[in-house]
Design an enzyme around this catalytic site. Structure first.
Site: not given
Ligand SMILES: Cc1cc2nc3c(=O)[nH]c(=O)nc-3n(C[C@H](O)[C@H](O)[C@H](O)COP(=O)(O)OP(=O)(O)OC[C@H]3O[C@@H](n4cnc5c(N)ncnc54)[C@H](O)[C@@H]3O)c2cc1C
Ligand SMILES: *[C@@H]1O[C@H](CO)[C@@H](O)[C@H](O)[C@H]1NC(C)=O
Ligand SMILES: *[C@@H]1O[C@H](CO)[C@@H](O)[C@H](O)[C@H]1NC(C)=O
Ligand SMILES: *[C@@H]1O[C@H](CO)[C@@H](O)[C@H](O)[C@H]1NC(C)=O
Ligand SMILES: *[C@@H]1O[C@H](CO)[C@@H](O)[C@H](O)[C@H]1NC(C)=O
Ligand SMILES: *[C@@H]1O[C@H](CO)[C@@H](O)[C@H](O)[C@H]1NC(C)=O
Ligand SMILES: *[C@@H]1O[C@H](CO)[C@@H](O)[C@H](O)[C@H]1NC(C)=O
Ligand SMILES: *[C@@H]1O[C@H](CO)[C@@H](O)[C@H](O)[C@H]1NC(C)=O
Length: 529
Positions: A470
Site C-alpha cells: 500500500y
Molecule cells: C485495486 C487494488 C486492490 C488491491 N488489493 C490487494 C489485496 O487484496 N491484497 C494485497 O496484498 N494487496 C492489494 N493491493 C496492493 C497490491 O498488492 C500492490 O499494489 C502491488 O504492488 C501491485 O502489483 P502490480 O504488479 O499490479 O503493480 P506494479 O505497479 O506493476 O508494481 C508494483 C511495484 O513492484 C515492482 N514490480 C512489478 N513487477 C516487477 C517485476 N517483474 N520485477 C521487479 N519488480 C517488479 C514495480 O516496479 C513497482 O515498484 C491492491 C491494489 C489495488 C490497486
C-alpha cells in the site's frame, strides 16, 4: 518578486530544449542498441511516435493521479516476450544512462512502476504471463506479467480443490504483489503469497538470469517481501498451491451505527484475529445513507470466507461471537473459484473468463495503511465515525483485515515482510474522486493525512508500521541522486520492513552496488554518515 518569476520561463525554455535534443539523440542510439543486443521485434517497442504508445501506457494505469497532462512519460516502452529482451533493455538503459521502471499489473499506489522524474524506459511484462499449473506436484510457475485473476483461473481450470492465497482484486499483477507480500482471504490459514514462493527467475543488473540456486538464499529472501524493483527484473515465480475443500462458505452482513455497529466492531477486533484459522472475517467501513431517514451514517460490512460448510460456520460463530447473530440465511456455499468472484464483487452469473480481463477503470486515488496491536477503545471508534460525515468522505473506505492464525507462527525475519505475531489487524485507508483539478486532489489527499494523524494514538508505534504494497510516499522517499542517507531512508523503510531493513541493504549492496534499480522507495545503497 516580479523579476525572478519573469525570468523563470526563459530559463526553463533553455533547459527544456537542451534536454529535448539530448533525449532525442539518446533515444535513437538506445533503440539501435536494443536491436544490436537482441532479436527483439520492433513491434514490441513503443516510442512516443508509435500510434499505440498511448494505449500501451494507459493499459495498466490504475490510478488516474499518475496519468495527467503533466505526468512525466517514458521515452520508450519495451514489452519483452523473451528474457533476452529484458537483458538487452537493462544493458542499453545502463549504456545510455536511462532509468528503468518495471511494470507487471500497474497497481502501485504511487505509480512508481510507470512514472519517473528522470529520462526512463518502462519494461512492461504484459507479454510474459504464461502460467503452468502442476496438479501432481501442487505447484505452479507463473511469469511475472500475469495477474492474480489469471492465476486463479488457470488453477480452477485444472482442479476444484487447489487454490492460491493472494489478493482480492483480480487485476493485481504477480510481479509487484508477490514481491511485496500479498495477502487475501486465506492469509490466516496459509500466509502471504510471498510465503508460498519456492523458486524464482530474476535478471540482475549485470544481465545474468538467476534462479533460486544461483541467486543464493539472501537475494531469494529479499524478493519475497522486500519489493522486486530494488534488485532486478523478476521474470517468473514458482509457488506452492494450497488445498481447499470443494465447497466453501461466504457471507456479508451489514450493520449501521443504528444497528449496534460500534459494539460489534469493537468486539470484532479481538475475535477475528483469534478465531479458527479456517475463517477469514474481514470488515469494511464506509458512509451510507440510512435507509429509514436518508441521513448519513457509518456502515460496517462484515465479509467472510470460511473453508468449510454452513453448519460448521454457524456453530463456530455461535461459540466465538454470539452477539453477531449470524444465521444460515446470511451464508452462501460455493466453490473457491466462485468465492473469488464474490469477493471481487463480480456477479456470480458472469463467466469465469472475467478473471482474464485486465482492463481497469482508473479513478483518482489515495491510500494509506496501519497496523493495530491493541483493540481501539469504543470512544476512539466513536471519534473515527465523525470522519465519515465530512465532505471528502463520500468515497472514504476503511478495510480492517485480521491477522493471527499462521501469520503468528512465521517469524518476523523469515521474509522481509515483518508484520507477523502481535498484530491484530491491518487497516487500509482509501479515498477516491473523479475530478481532475488540482484542488480536488489536494483536498482529498489532505483529508487522508488528517485522518492518518487522528489514528496515530491507536495504532502500532516505533515504528508506526505500514504495508509496502500500500505504497505511500507521504512516509518519505529517497534522494533523487544515487545515494541516500540512512536517516532519510529509515523514515519510510523501517515502517515497511522493521529490522529486516538492514539485511535488505546488505543484499542491495551485494547485487546492485551502483544502485541502478532505483525509485523513490527502493532499498538504497547508503551514503556513509
Ligand atoms: C485495486 C487494488 C486492490 C488491491 N488489493 C490487494 C489485496 O487484496 N491484497 C494485497 O496484498 N494487496 C492489494 N493491493 C496492493 C497490491 O498488492 C500492490 O499494489 C502491488 O504492488 C501491485 O502489483 P502490480 O504488479 O499490479 O503493480 P506494479 O505497479 O506493476 O508494481 C508494483 C511495484 O513492484 C515492482 N514490480 C512489478 N513487477 C516487477 C517485476 N517483474 N520485477 C521487479 N519488480 C517488479 C514495480 O516496479 C513497482 O515498484 C491492491 C491494489 C489495488 C490497486
Ligand atoms: C518522431 O517523429 C519525428 C517526426 O516524424 C522525428 O523527427 C523523430 O525523430 C521521431 N522520433 C523518434 C524517437 O522516432
Ligand atoms: C528466447 O531467446 C533465446 C535466444 O536468445 C532462445 O534460445 C529461446 O528459445 C527464446 N525463448 C522463448 C520462450 O522464445
Ligand atoms: C552491454 O553488453 C556489451 C556486450 O554485448 C558489454 O560489452 C557491455 O559491457 C554491456 N554494458 C553494460 C552496461 O552491461
Ligand atoms: C451491504 O451493503 C453494501 C453497500 O454498502 C451493498 O452493496 C450490499 O449488497 C449489502 N449486502 C447485504 C448482504 O446486504
Ligand atoms: C442492539 O443491541 C440492543 C441491546 O443489546 C438489542 O436490544 C437490539 O436488538 C440490537 N439491535 C440490532 C439491530 O441488532
Ligand atoms: C446520500 O444522499 C446524498 C443526498 O441525497 C447523495 O448526494 C449521496 O450520493 C448519497 N450517498 C450515498 C453513499 O448513497
Ligand atoms: C473488461 O472490463 C472492463 C472494465 O470493467 C469492461 O468495461 C469491459 O467490458 C470488460 N471486457 C470484457 C471483454 O469483458
Amino acid at each position: 518578486m516580479k523579476s525572478p518569476s519573469f525570468s523563470m520561463p526563459l530559463f526553463l525554455l533553455v533547459l527544456f530544449s537542451f534536454s529535448w535534443a539530448t533525449s532525442a539523440r539518446t533515444h535513437d542510439s538506445f533503440l539501435q542498441c536494443l536491436s544490436l543486443h537482441s532479436d527483439i521485434n520492433a513491434r514490441l517497442i513503443y516510442t512516443q511516435n508509435s500510434s499505440s504508445y498511448e494505449s500501451v501506457l494507459e493499459l495498466s494505469v490504475r490510478n488516474a493521479r499518475f496519468s495527467t497532462p503533466t505526468t512525466p512519460r517514458p521515452l520508450v516502452i519495451v514489452t519483452p516476450s523473451n528474457v533476452s529482451h529484458i537483458q538487452a533493455t537493462i544493458n542499453c538503459s545502463r549504456e545510455h544512462d536511462m532509468q528503468i521502471r518495471i511494470r507487471s499489473g500497474g497497481h502501485d499506489y504511487e505509480g512508481l512502476s510507470y512514472v519517473s522524474k528522470v529520462p526512463f524506459v518502462i519494461i512492461d511484462l504484459i507479454n510474459m504471463r504464461s502460467i503452468d499449473v502442476d496438479t501432481e506436484e501442487k505447484t505452479a510457475w507463473i511469469q511475472a506479467g500475469a495477474t492474480i485473476g489469471e492465476l486463479y483461473y488457470r488453477i480452477a481450470e485444472k482442479s476444484a480443490t487447489l487454490a492460491f492465497p493472494a489478493g482480492v482484486c483480480p487485476t493485481v499483477g504477480v510481479g509487484g504483489h508477490f514481491s511485496g507480500g500479498g495477502y487475501g482471504m486465506m492469509t490466516r490459514k496459509f500466509g502471504l503469497a510471498a510465503d508460498q514462493i519456492i523458486d524464482a527467475h530474476i535478471v540482475t543488473v549485470d544481465g545474468r538470469i538467476l534462479d533460486r540456486n544461483s541467486m543464493g538464499e539472501d537475494l531469494f529472501w529479499a524478493i519475497r517481501g522486500g519489493g522486486g524493483a530494488s534488485f532486478g527484473v523478476i521474470v517468473a515465480w514458482k509457488v506452492k498451491l494450497v488445498s481447499v475443500p470443494s465447497t466453501v462458505t461466504v457471507f456479508t452482513v451489514n450493520r449501521t451505527l443504528e444497528e449496534n455497529a460500534t459494539k460489534l466492531v469493537h468486539k470484532w477486533q479481538s475475535v477475528a484475529e483469534a478465531i479458527d484459522e479456517d475463517l477469514y472475517f474481514r470488515l469494511f467501513l464506509r458512509a451510507v445513507n440510512s435507509s429509514q431517514e436518508g441521513k448519513r451514517t457509518v456502515q460496517a460490512s462484515f465479509t467472510s470466507l470460511f473453508l468449510g460448510r454452513i453448519d460448521q460456520l454457524i456453530a463456530l460463530m455461535q461459540e466465538s461471537f454470539p452477539e453477531f447473530g449470524l444465521v444460515k440465511e446470511d451464508c452462501i456455499e460455493m466453490s473457491w473459484i466462485q468465492s473469488i468472484l464474490y469477493f471481487a464483487e463480480i456477479p456470480q452469473s458472469e463467466s469465469l473468463d472475467v478473471l482474464l480481463n485486465r482492463t481497469v477503470t482508473a479513478g483518482f486515488f489515495k491510500g494509506k495503511s496501519d497496523y493495530v496491536t491493541e483493540p481501539i477503545p469504543e470512544i476512539a471508534l466513536e471519534g473515527l465515525w465523525q470522519w465519515f460525515y465530512e465532505d471528502e468522505s463520500e468515497t472514504l473506505g476503511l478495510i480492517f483485515s485480521p491477522y493471527g492464525g499462521i501469520m503468528d507462527e512465521i517469524s518476523e525475519s523469515e521474509t522481509p515482510f515483518p508484520h507477523r505475531a502481535g498484530n491484530l489487524y491491518n487497516i487500509h485507508y482509501g479515498v477516491s474522486w473523479e475530478e481532475e483539478d488540482a484542488s480536488t486532489s489536494q483536498k482529498h489527499i489532505n483529508f487522508m493525512r488528517r485522518l492518518y494523524k487522528y489514528m496515530e494514538p491507536y495504532v502500532s508505534k516505533s515504528p508506526r508500521a505500514a504495508y509496502m504494497n500500500y505504497r505511500d510516499l507521504d512516509l518519505g522517499s529517497n534522494n533523487k541522486g544515487k545515494y541516500t542517507s540512512y536517516t532519510q531512508a529509515s523514515r519510510w523503510a523501517l515502517k515497511y520492513f522493521k529490522n529486516n531493513f538492514n539485511k535488505l541493504i546488505h543484499v542491495k549492496n551485494m547485487v546492485d552496488p551502483q544502485n541502478f534499480f532505483r525509485h523513490e522507495q527502493s532499498v538504497p545503497t547508503l551514503l556513509r554518515e
